[in-house]
Design a protein around this motif. Structure first.
Motif, PDB file in Angstrom:
ATOM      1  N   LEU A   4       0.273 -20.027  -3.055  1.00 32.27           N
ATOM      2  CA  LEU A   4       0.438 -18.961  -4.027  1.00 32.27           C
ATOM      3  C   LEU A   4       0.798 -17.679  -3.282  1.00 32.27           C
ATOM      4  CD1 LEU A   4       0.273 -17.863  -6.867  1.00 32.27           C
ATOM      5  CD2 LEU A   4      -2.199 -17.618  -6.572  1.00 32.27           C
ATOM      6  N   ARG A   5       2.002 -17.227  -3.467  1.00 28.69           N
ATOM      7  CA  ARG A   5       2.492 -16.024  -2.775  1.00 28.69           C
ATOM      8  C   ARG A   5       2.431 -14.852  -3.744  1.00 28.69           C
ATOM      9  NH1 ARG A   5       7.065 -17.383   1.171  1.00 28.69           N
ATOM     10  NH2 ARG A   5       5.174 -18.123   2.215  1.00 28.69           N
ATOM     11  N   MET A   6       1.595 -13.866  -3.435  1.00 31.43           N
ATOM     12  CA  MET A   6       1.349 -12.769  -4.356  1.00 31.43           C
ATOM     13  C   MET A   6       1.666 -11.417  -3.742  1.00 31.43           C
ATOM     14  SD  MET A   6      -2.223 -13.806  -6.298  1.00 31.43           S
ATOM     15  CE  MET A   6      -2.027 -12.399  -7.427  1.00 31.43           C
ATOM     16  N   ILE A   7       2.007 -10.485  -4.606  1.00 32.92           N
ATOM     17  CA  ILE A   7       2.166  -9.085  -4.234  1.00 32.92           C
ATOM     18  C   ILE A   7       0.825  -8.398  -4.460  1.00 32.92           C
ATOM     19  CG2 ILE A   7       3.412  -6.933  -4.672  1.00 32.92           C
ATOM     20  CD1 ILE A   7       5.100  -9.281  -3.583  1.00 32.92           C
ATOM     21  N   LEU A   8       0.279  -7.816  -3.413  1.00 33.40           N
ATOM     22  CA  LEU A   8      -1.013  -7.141  -3.494  1.00 33.40           C
ATOM     23  C   LEU A   8      -0.855  -5.702  -3.024  1.00 33.40           C
ATOM     24  CD1 LEU A   8      -3.214  -9.982  -1.951  1.00 33.40           C
ATOM     25  CD2 LEU A   8      -2.736  -9.570  -4.374  1.00 33.40           C
ATOM     26  N   LEU A   9      -1.442  -4.778  -3.727  1.00 34.53           N
ATOM     27  CA  LEU A   9      -1.340  -3.369  -3.360  1.00 34.53           C
ATOM     28  C   LEU A   9      -2.235  -3.059  -2.163  1.00 34.53           C
ATOM     29  CD1 LEU A   9      -1.283  -1.389  -6.742  1.00 34.53           C
ATOM     30  CD2 LEU A   9       0.624  -2.313  -5.418  1.00 34.53           C
ATOM     31  N   THR A  10      -1.683  -2.325  -1.221  1.00 34.13           N
ATOM     32  CA  THR A  10      -2.476  -1.810  -0.102  1.00 34.13           C
ATOM     33  C   THR A  10      -2.789  -0.330  -0.314  1.00 34.13           C
ATOM     34  OG1 THR A  10      -0.468  -1.322   1.155  1.00 34.13           O
ATOM     35  CG2 THR A  10      -1.490  -3.473   1.510  1.00 34.13           C
ATOM     36  N   GLY A  11      -2.118   0.262  -1.265  1.00 33.79           N
ATOM     37  CA  GLY A  11      -2.308   1.659  -1.630  1.00 33.79           C
ATOM     38  C   GLY A  11      -1.461   1.920  -2.858  1.00 33.79           C
ATOM     39  N   ILE A  12      -1.543   3.116  -3.398  1.00 33.63           N
ATOM     40  CA  ILE A  12      -0.686   3.455  -4.540  1.00 33.63           C
ATOM     41  C   ILE A  12       0.711   3.726  -3.996  1.00 33.63           C
ATOM     42  CG2 ILE A  12      -0.274   5.079  -6.411  1.00 33.63           C
ATOM     43  CD1 ILE A  12      -3.264   5.524  -6.581  1.00 33.63           C
ATOM     44  N   GLY A  13       1.663   2.905  -4.394  1.00 29.76           N
ATOM     45  CA  GLY A  13       3.019   3.004  -3.877  1.00 29.76           C
ATOM     46  C   GLY A  13       3.243   2.192  -2.623  1.00 29.76           C
ATOM     47  N   ALA A  14       2.295   1.338  -2.252  1.00 33.99           N
ATOM     48  CA  ALA A  14       2.418   0.496  -1.049  1.00 33.99           C
ATOM     49  C   ALA A  14       1.898  -0.905  -1.362  1.00 33.99           C
ATOM     50  CB  ALA A  14       1.631   1.109   0.114  1.00 33.99           C
ATOM     51  N   PHE A  15       2.506  -1.897  -0.741  1.00 22.64           N
ATOM     52  CA  PHE A  15       2.148  -3.274  -1.071  1.00 22.64           C
ATOM     53  C   PHE A  15       2.290  -4.181   0.142  1.00 22.64           C
ATOM     54  CE2 PHE A  15       6.694  -2.963  -1.429  1.00 22.64           C
ATOM     55  CZ  PHE A  15       7.176  -4.182  -0.960  1.00 22.64           C
ATOM     56  N   ASP A  16       1.744  -5.379   0.009  1.00 22.71           N
ATOM     57  CA  ASP A  16       1.888  -6.422   1.019  1.00 22.71           C
ATOM     58  C   ASP A  16       2.099  -7.745   0.288  1.00 22.71           C
ATOM     59  OD1 ASP A  16       2.059  -7.621   3.464  1.00 22.71           O
ATOM     60  OD2 ASP A  16      -0.095  -7.541   3.915  1.00 22.71           O
TER      61      ASP A  16
END
Length: 358
Positions: free
Chosen positions: A324-336
């Protein structure tokens, strides 16, 4: 219209034309093929006369909605365009589902014809009408799997006609706003905070959403580099919930609930800081107005985990080994982008079933 079309599927930057449909329709080449949502025709009686004035080859009318995104609808459009020349144009006037069908049809007809997208929903305007992706659904073990069969075929132009948005319901406006806020949350922290202070106008929401999506698509037009995956924030579990509801849950609302799930997964893995998850979730509740966690609970209450695993495995966003490949936020306006083991999201299942924040 450009005189020399690019090869089918080639990336082309967004070319947006804003204005009344009757005036923009004068740009349409004679002998074009049109795909139109029947419901839009009922709400906007001037639509068909404006098209007919351009002597179209055929006007195919289909009622939009997820049920229309199938091979039967695709065949109907392809049949209507059998005599369309390679230099011809297919124009689609409707929401995202018809836009998807038209994109596939435009790619297949004569191995590629021009495509003009005219989004009539806020959701299509900020998202699906831009970026070149089109797909149809399949039935797998009795469940609808979204978008496993599709193409890239960038539109020649997009016509943004605000008149079509006047007939939208509050729910339709909400789901379009959710998609726009999604892109802002992932890509532009400064703009997200501005939205939190003052909600944008509908026109500004569309312009911001399209600008952000175009900035991503230009760098990763065919999802090769991985950057474009950011647009899938909230979609992994959102698509599952949408399927489990038999599409009674709209796509935009499903993405809103999927973002709640993604924020939970991010906190579980230590990727999304607790304050960020809380602030984003509260902003999405107060801004576009995402649905509550009780809706998640109602959809999965009696769903076997195996059905969810199957839907996630069939999703086109899975990794090469099915992870399962997901987009996860590392901050507001930033992701991993993270591969999420089944053992991790299963730990959240009990809270989701009870409609509470883990």
């Amino acid at each position: 219209m450009s005189d020399t079309p690019l090869p089918p599927g080639s990336y082309r930057p967004a070319t947006d034309k804003w204005g009344a449909f009757s005036k923009l329709a004068a740009r349409l080449p004679e002998g074009s093929l049109a795909l139109v949502d029947r419901t839009v025709v009922k709400h906007h009686p001037g639509l068909l006369p404006a098209l007919e004035a351009r002597n179209p080859r055929a006007i195919v009318q289909i009622t939009g909605g997820e049920r229309a995104k199938n091979f039967a609808s695709l065949e109907k459009v392809l049949t209507g365009g059998l005599t369309l020349p390679r230099s011809g144009t297919l124009i689609v006037i409707g929401g995202g589902t018809l836009g998807d069908v038209a994109t596939v049809a435009a790619h297949l007809l004569k191995r590629g014809v021009r495509l003009v997208q005219v989004p009539t929903t806020l959701l299509a305007a900020v998202d699906s009408s831009l970026g070149g992706k089109g797909a149809v659904d399949l039935i797998v073990r009795g469940n609808v799997v979204k978008n496993p069969v599709g193409v890239f075929h960038y539109a020649d132009e997009a016509w943004i006609c605000p008149e079509f948005f006047t007939s939208l319901s509050d729910a339709q406006r909400r789901e379009g706003a959710i998609e726009a806020w999604k892109m802002v949350a992932c890509l532009d922290g400064r703009l997200f905070r501005k939205y939190m202070r003052q909600a944008p106008t509908l026109e500004q929401l569309v312009k911001d959403g399209r600008r952000l999506k175009e900035s991503v698509c230009a760098k990763d037009p065919y999802e090769h580099s991985g950057l474009r995956r950011v647009l899938n924030f909230g979609h992994s579990f959102g698509h599952v919930l949408e399927s489990l509801s038999r599409f009674k849950l709209s796509h935009g609302d499903a993405v809103g609930l999927g973002m709640r799930c993604a924020l939970d997964v991010g906190r579980r893995l230590g990727v999304t800081p607790e304050p960020v998850a809380l602030q984003v979730e509260q902003a999405l509740e107060q801004g576009p107005g995402i649905l509550g966690r009780d809706r998640i609970a109602s959809l999965i209450q009696r769903t076997p985990l195996k059905d969810v695993v199957d839907l996630l495995a069939a999703d086109k966003k899975a990794g090469t080994s099915g992870e399962l490949r997901m987009i996860l936020l590392t901050g507001i306006g930033a992701f991993d982008i993270r591969d999420v083991p089944e053992t991790e999201w299963r730990q959240l299942w009990s809270a989701w079933k009870n409609g509470i924040r883990p």
